[in-house]
Design a protein around this motif. Structure first.
Motif, mmCIF file in Angstrom:
data_model
loop_
_atom_site.group_PDB
_atom_site.id
_atom_site.type_symbol
_atom_site.label_atom_id
_atom_site.label_comp_id
_atom_site.label_asym_id
_atom_site.label_seq_id
_atom_site.Cartn_x
_atom_site.Cartn_y
_atom_site.Cartn_z
ATOM 1 N N PHE A 14 0.824 -1.194 0.000
ATOM 2 C CA PHE A 14 0.000 0.000 0.000
ATOM 3 C C PHE A 14 0.868 1.259 0.000
ATOM 4 N N TYR A 19 0.366 5.357 0.852
ATOM 5 C CA TYR A 19 -0.476 6.398 1.406
ATOM 6 C C TYR A 19 0.266 7.722 1.291
ATOM 7 N N GLN A 45 0.430 11.586 3.144
ATOM 8 C CA GLN A 45 0.047 12.312 4.337
ATOM 9 C C GLN A 45 0.570 13.739 4.256
ATOM 10 N N GLY A 103 0.187 17.563 9.230
ATOM 11 C CA GLY A 103 -0.911 17.812 10.157
ATOM 12 C C GLY A 103 -2.217 17.110 9.810
ATOM 13 N N LYS A 104 -2.194 16.336 8.736
ATOM 14 C CA LYS A 104 -3.409 15.631 8.309
ATOM 15 C C LYS A 104 -3.231 14.127 8.480
ATOM 16 N N SER A 105 -4.300 13.396 8.214
ATOM 17 C CA SER A 105 -4.230 11.944 8.328
ATOM 18 C C SER A 105 -3.819 11.321 6.994
ATOM 19 N N PRO A 106 -3.267 10.111 7.030
ATOM 20 C CA PRO A 106 -2.875 9.441 5.781
ATOM 21 C C PRO A 106 -4.092 9.133 4.921
ATOM 22 N N LEU A 110 -5.203 6.895 1.329
ATOM 23 C CA LEU A 110 -4.758 5.845 0.423
ATOM 24 C C LEU A 110 -4.588 6.388 -0.996
ATOM 25 N N PHE A 125 -3.046 0.483 -3.969
ATOM 26 C CA PHE A 125 -2.370 -0.725 -3.516
ATOM 27 C C PHE A 125 -2.069 -1.596 -4.729
ATOM 28 N N PRO A 151 0.731 -5.652 4.800
ATOM 29 C CA PRO A 151 -0.023 -6.389 5.828
ATOM 30 C C PRO A 151 0.838 -7.492 6.433
ATOM 31 N N GLN A 185 -2.747 -6.614 10.748
ATOM 32 C CA GLN A 185 -2.186 -5.284 10.912
ATOM 33 C C GLN A 185 -1.499 -4.863 9.628
ATOM 34 N N LEU A 186 -1.253 -3.557 9.516
ATOM 35 C CA LEU A 186 -0.366 -3.044 8.476
ATOM 36 C C LEU A 186 0.955 -2.659 9.144
ATOM 37 N N TRP A 213 4.112 -0.395 8.840
ATOM 38 C CA TRP A 213 4.335 0.876 8.156
ATOM 39 C C TRP A 213 5.806 1.226 8.062
ATOM 40 N N ALA A 255 8.557 4.398 7.726
ATOM 41 C CA ALA A 255 8.613 5.693 8.417
ATOM 42 C C ALA A 255 8.198 6.850 7.511
#
Lengths: 110, 116
Positions: free
Chosen positions: A34, A36, A38, A41-44, A46, A49, A92, A97-98, A100, A102
């Protein structure tokens, strides 16, 4: 323990050029990957994939997967200043879980 | 379809207090994961819930806890807050179908917690 490695950057790319982001992973059995994005200050969110070897294209974005070499790349064509963000790679594991990376900070210079 | 929602969006607390954050997943999603993200850091996995059961837990102290309700909404609680708990707390939900899409996580906007 599965690991996902990304160069933290920052990666600086001129506007209009191709930005190339790379991600390597430790588990040869990984099946899906995957990307993503970001913004600060925001969320990731998608981007896409990929789970088959080769390329997958979506607009200006192309994901490239090479399972033999255990890396997955994200190419951004015709880079725009709005593409400036941190790009996260995730894989995954067997426990729903994923895992991640850094993240790589990308800066597109006008 | 509405996205993942998190409340509150911003929170200021003092050391020693406790806090509860809420997450409502996308309708039909039963898996909810929580992450902590501090400035310049990656996503640190806290825990994941599925059908009201904690399936996975990250490497955080017991001050961090969570739960999931029958409607899939989830809460996380942090007790005895420390300055280092200041962070963006993200919640993500995953769809129930099988295959690669099951692993996809959709994030809420996050709750920014500041501990003074």
């Amino acid at each position: 323990q599965k690991e996902v490695e990304q160069n933290s950057g920052p990666l600086s790319v001129p506007e209009g050029a191709i930005a190339s982001l790379n991600c390597t992973y430790s588990d040869r059995g990984s099946q899906s990957f995957f990307w993503y994005r970001q913004y600060s200050g925001k969320s990731p969110e998608l981007i896409m994939f990929i789970y088959s070897n080769g390329d997958k294209e979506d607009g200006r974005f192309t994901a490239q997967l090479n399972k033999a070499s255990q890396y997955v790349s994200l190419l951004i064509r015709d880079s725009q200043p709005s593409d400036s963000a941190t790009y996260l790679c995730a894989i995954p594991d067997s426990n729903y879980q994923l895992i991640w990376g850094a993240g790589t900070k990308l800066i597109i210079k006008p | 379809k509405a996205g993942v929602t998190q409340t509150p969006r911003y929170l200021i607390k003092t050391r020693g207090q406790q806090v509860t954050l809420s997450c409502s997943p996308i309708s039909g999603h039963r898996s909810v994961s929580w992450y902590q993200q501090t400035p310049g850091q990656g996503l640190q996995f806290l825990f994941e819930y599925f059908s009201e059961t904690q399936r996975n837990k990250g490497n955080f102290p017991g001050r961090f806890s969570g739960r999931q309700f029958s409607n899939s909404r989830s809460e996380m609680n942090v007790s005895t807050l420390e300055l280092g708990d200041s962070a963006l707390y993200l919640c993500a939900s995953s769809p129930p179908s099988s295959g690669p899409s099951t692993d996809t996580q959709y994030f809420g906007p996050g709750t920014r917690l500041t501990v003074l």
